[in-house]
Design a protein around this motif. Structure first.
Motif, short mmCIF file in Angstrom:
data_model
loop_
_atom_site.label_atom_id
_atom_site.label_comp_id
_atom_site.label_asym_id
_atom_site.label_seq_id
_atom_site.Cartn_x
_atom_site.Cartn_y
_atom_site.Cartn_z
N ILE A 200 0.84 -1.20 0.00
CA ILE A 200 0.00 0.00 0.00
C ILE A 200 0.87 1.25 0.00
O ILE A 200 0.64 2.19 -0.77
CB ILE A 200 -0.96 -0.01 1.20
N ASP A 201 1.89 1.27 0.85
CA ASP A 201 2.79 2.42 0.88
C ASP A 201 3.59 2.53 -0.41
O ASP A 201 3.83 3.63 -0.92
CB ASP A 201 3.75 2.32 2.07
N ALA A 202 4.01 1.39 -0.95
CA ALA A 202 4.76 1.40 -2.20
C ALA A 202 3.90 1.96 -3.34
O ALA A 202 4.37 2.78 -4.14
CB ALA A 202 5.24 0.00 -2.54
N ALA A 203 2.64 1.54 -3.39
CA ALA A 203 1.73 2.04 -4.43
C ALA A 203 1.48 3.53 -4.26
O ALA A 203 1.41 4.28 -5.24
CB ALA A 203 0.41 1.27 -4.38
N THR A 204 1.35 3.97 -3.01
CA THR A 204 1.14 5.40 -2.75
C THR A 204 2.32 6.22 -3.23
O THR A 204 2.16 7.26 -3.89
CB THR A 204 0.92 5.63 -1.24
N ALA A 205 3.52 5.77 -2.90
CA ALA A 205 4.73 6.50 -3.31
C ALA A 205 4.86 6.53 -4.83
O ALA A 205 5.20 7.56 -5.42
CB ALA A 205 5.96 5.86 -2.67
N VAL A 406 -8.44 -4.61 -1.54
CA VAL A 406 -7.26 -3.79 -1.82
C VAL A 406 -7.51 -2.37 -1.33
O VAL A 406 -8.65 -1.95 -1.12
CB VAL A 406 -6.93 -3.76 -3.33
N HIS A 407 -6.43 -1.63 -1.16
CA HIS A 407 -6.54 -0.21 -0.83
C HIS A 407 -6.90 0.55 -2.11
O HIS A 407 -6.45 0.21 -3.21
CB HIS A 407 -5.21 0.29 -0.27
N THR A 408 -7.69 1.59 -1.96
CA THR A 408 -8.09 2.42 -3.10
C THR A 408 -6.88 2.87 -3.91
O THR A 408 -6.90 2.86 -5.15
CB THR A 408 -8.85 3.67 -2.59
N VAL A 409 -5.81 3.26 -3.24
CA VAL A 409 -4.64 3.78 -3.94
C VAL A 409 -3.95 2.71 -4.78
O VAL A 409 -3.31 3.02 -5.79
CB VAL A 409 -3.67 4.44 -2.92
#
Length: 439
Positions: A200-205, A406-409
């Protein structure tokens, strides 16, 4: 509501004045009962916001130790803030509740097992390393431990898969923007997300840098303070908040981006939490004003242009901390639709799924009832995937929902050139709820 705080207490104590003002706002209308998850389940007036307000009023007004009855009904509150969305009078229930919980922590001696469980949660969850080790241990003993009743079984049931052992995206660093820099933003590092789902953090970045943001993972940031704050451990919550305010102030960022909505609600309230701090009150207000959910920032940056349109059905689960705590309701769905997904919304979307931070552990029976109710509402939509903006909801629902979560991002990152979310490697609609619960 009429109150009877003594004039001396009103004059000398800002929090007493705050409680007095909040209580006087309530007009007893009862609109809150219709949208309170625990009242919907139990039908007990004392398990509604209005009932809890009466309990809090009596305890705080008379400055008396918390009773077993008060603690039972206050502990059952999910802090979902649905009542605040519904309330026509604008009653600031959550800040009254925080005062009550802090008073309980100071004046009530809990049973030994309760103290042990709450102490473990406060010591483990806010610290990623400890949490990762706890999840690893839980994963190893889960086949047996999940059968135990109460909080211990609930904790073991959280460890449904082996935790991620490391996550490079969460170490202090600066990730450069792709193309012209449009903003410099801090990405908050959540306590549990690096262990439960670091993607999730990787996708956000990836998504933020792709859209022109320089992303800072600030040195010195940590837990937002929500876990201990909701337990009434006021001093510990403030200590976490101070560390974050200092870290993000030093990072000199335009926005503080949060992709865990439970944390976002807390960070946006730092101005209130640290209002009496002589050193950091002003900085806390600034940081709170800069805090945004990731979908708020994405909406500000403009349309998310899809590389390839993904014609799949997304059931959007609105986390309480996002829809009620932050009043962010349209941006996540609008972004998903603009990215080419077909978005559907379940019935009773205002009701909590039962995750609510540590609630699934401290109140496992009520939490499971709410999870079952939410799972049925989501699966009735027959979606290909379920999206939400909070790791707690995603982890909690995974125990009962047979659809990828999954997370929206992650979906937005995928639509704009990122990798397919790992959860979608499982064929959509490949399992039913019975199979999900058994896994």
């Amino acid at each position: 509501m009429q109150t009877n705080f003594s004039p001396d207490r009103l004059e000398q104590d800002r929090l007493v004045r705050q409680a007095n003002d909040i209580l006087r706002t309530c007009v007893h209308c009862g609109f809150c009962t219709a949208t309170c998850p625990t009242y919907v389940l139990l039908g007990d007036e004392l398990d509604s916001p209005r009932g809890r307000i009466y309990l809090l009023k009596d305890m705080l007004e008379n400055d008396k130790p918390a009773s077993k009855t008060v603690v039972r009904h206050i502990d059952r509150c999910l802090t979902c803030q649905s009542c605040m969305t519904t309330c026509p009078s604008g009653v600031d229930y959550v800040h009254l509740l925080e005062q009550g919980r802090a008073h309980i922590e100071r004046t009530y001696k809990r049973p030994p097992m309760d103290r042990v469980v709450r102490g473990m949660l406060a010591a483990i969850i806010p610290r990623t390393g400890r949490f990762r080790l706890a999840m690893l241990g839980g994963w190893l003993v889960r086949p047996v431990a999940r059968l135990l009743p109460g909080p211990i079984g609930a904790m073991a049931d959280m460890a449904r898969k082996r935790p991620a052992l490391r996550s490079s995206i969460n170490k202090p660093q600066v990730l450069p923007a792709q193309g012209p820099r449009r903003a410099r933003v801090a990405l908050m590092r959540n306590c549990v997300q690096p262990a439960l789902n670091p993607e999730i953090d990787a996708a956000t970045a990836r998504l933020l840098t792709r859209l022109g943001c320089e992303v800072v993972i600030a040195e010195g940031q940590g837990c937002c303070g929500a876990v201990v704050g909701h337990m009434g451990r006021e001093d510990e919550a403030k200590a976490f908040a101070r560390a974050n305010v200092r870290a993000w102030t030093a990072a000199d960022v335009d926005r503080v981006v949060v992709n865990v909505s439970g944390c976002g609600t807390t960070v946006k309230d730092y101005g209130h939490l640290l209002a009496d701090d002589p050193e950091l009150a002003a900085d806390a207000r600034v940081i709170a004003s800069k805090a945004v959910d990731v979908t708020e920032l994405l909406a500000d940056l403009g349309p998310v242009e899809p590389v390839t349109e993904r014609r799949i059905v997304v059931a959007y689960h609105a986390a309480c901390s996002l829809q009620h705590g932050q009043r962010v309701t349209t941006a996540p769905k609008a972004l998903l639709e603009a990215a080419g997904f077909r978005v559907v919304t379940p019935a009773e979307s205002h009701l909590c799924c039962g995750s609510a931070g540590t609630y699934s552990i401290t109140q496992p029976d009520l939490s499971r009832q709410l999870r079952t109710r939410k799972a049925e509402a989501l699966e009735t939509l027959d979606p290909d995937v379920i999206a939400s903006g909070n790791i707690g909801c995603l982890t909690h629902l995974a125990a009962e929902v047979g659809v990828p979560l999954v997370h929206t991002v992650q979906l937005l990152d995928w639509a704009t050139g990122g990798p397919q979310p790992p959860a979608l490697d499982v064929p959509p609609k490949g399992r039913g709820r019975k199979d999900a619960r058994a896994s």
